[in-house]
Design a protein around this motif. Structure first.
Motif, mmCIF file in Angstrom:
data_model
loop_
_atom_site.group_PDB
_atom_site.id
_atom_site.type_symbol
_atom_site.label_atom_id
_atom_site.label_comp_id
_atom_site.label_asym_id
_atom_site.label_seq_id
_atom_site.Cartn_x
_atom_site.Cartn_y
_atom_site.Cartn_z
ATOM 1 N N GLY A 154 2.389 14.542 -8.365
ATOM 2 C CA GLY A 154 3.364 15.631 -8.310
ATOM 3 C C GLY A 154 3.888 16.006 -9.688
ATOM 4 N N LEU A 155 4.146 15.006 -10.518
ATOM 5 C CA LEU A 155 4.624 15.289 -11.871
ATOM 6 C C LEU A 155 3.551 15.992 -12.706
ATOM 7 C CD1 LEU A 155 6.610 12.028 -12.665
ATOM 8 C CD2 LEU A 155 7.532 14.310 -12.271
ATOM 9 N N VAL A 156 2.302 15.577 -12.561
ATOM 10 C CA VAL A 156 1.209 16.232 -13.294
ATOM 11 C C VAL A 156 1.053 17.679 -12.818
ATOM 12 C CG1 VAL A 156 -1.303 16.238 -13.627
ATOM 13 C CG2 VAL A 156 -0.009 14.123 -13.873
ATOM 14 N N ALA A 157 1.096 17.898 -11.511
ATOM 15 C CA ALA A 157 0.964 19.249 -10.973
ATOM 16 C C ALA A 157 2.123 20.136 -11.427
ATOM 17 C CB ALA A 157 0.885 19.200 -9.450
ATOM 18 N N ALA A 158 3.331 19.589 -11.412
ATOM 19 C CA ALA A 158 4.489 20.370 -11.854
ATOM 20 C C ALA A 158 4.364 20.710 -13.337
ATOM 21 C CB ALA A 158 5.776 19.592 -11.587
ATOM 22 N N LEU A 175 1.457 9.433 -5.499
ATOM 23 C CA LEU A 175 1.920 10.772 -5.121
ATOM 24 C C LEU A 175 2.954 11.297 -6.114
ATOM 25 C CD1 LEU A 175 2.187 10.575 -1.232
ATOM 26 C CD2 LEU A 175 0.543 11.867 -2.597
ATOM 27 N N LEU A 176 3.836 10.431 -6.570
ATOM 28 C CA LEU A 176 4.833 10.851 -7.555
ATOM 29 C C LEU A 176 4.165 11.250 -8.864
ATOM 30 C CD1 LEU A 176 7.842 11.101 -8.343
ATOM 31 C CD2 LEU A 176 7.695 8.735 -9.123
ATOM 32 N N LEU A 177 3.196 10.463 -9.292
ATOM 33 C CA LEU A 177 2.474 10.783 -10.522
ATOM 34 C C LEU A 177 1.698 12.095 -10.379
ATOM 35 C CD1 LEU A 177 1.692 9.870 -13.365
ATOM 36 C CD2 LEU A 177 -0.222 8.650 -12.342
ATOM 37 N N ALA A 217 0.836 -1.203 0.000
ATOM 38 C CA ALA A 217 0.000 0.000 0.000
ATOM 39 C C ALA A 217 0.873 1.256 0.000
ATOM 40 C CB ALA A 217 -0.941 -0.006 1.190
ATOM 41 N N LEU A 218 1.951 1.235 0.766
ATOM 42 C CA LEU A 218 2.856 2.389 0.799
ATOM 43 C C LEU A 218 3.545 2.594 -0.553
ATOM 44 C CD1 LEU A 218 4.523 2.113 4.337
ATOM 45 C CD2 LEU A 218 2.905 3.836 3.524
ATOM 46 N N ALA A 219 3.919 1.534 -1.214
ATOM 47 C CA ALA A 219 4.563 1.644 -2.513
ATOM 48 C C ALA A 219 3.597 2.196 -3.559
ATOM 49 C CB ALA A 219 5.100 0.284 -2.954
#
Length: 88
Positions: free
Chosen positions: A30-34, A26-28, A18-20
């Motif tokens: 963050g990349l979309v937001a950036a 979250l990484l995805l 679940a953490l992975a």
């Protein structure tokens, strides 16, 4: 190189799995937001540059007559009209 070696295997423990997955989401996000922020910044800077270029006095091009076409042209001699053979 085998195709199966390209995929990451998730841990077997449910909490670590679940953490992975959460870290990947979250990484995805963050990349979309950036990407969205970077795109908005590029659009804002471009609009600002266009406004500044419009307001600053500079080498403005004079209005030209739209009926004048500039360029290099070659006169092509007219060809004889193609006609069908006479029917008898």
């Amino acid at each position: 190189m085998r195709v199966t070696s390209l995929y990451l295997s998730l841990p077997r423990h449910p909490l670590l799995r679940a953490l992975a997955v959460l870290a990947g989401v979250l990484l995805l996000a963050g990349l979309v937001a950036a990407g969205l922020l970077l795109g908005a910044a590029v659009v804002a800077v471009t609009a600002l540059v266009l406004l500044i270029r419009r307001w600053l006095p500079g080498s403005r091009q004079q209005r030209v007559d739209p009926t004048i076409i500039e360029g290099e042209f070659t006169v092509v001699p007219p060809r004889p009209r193609a006609s069908l053979p006479h029917g008898e």
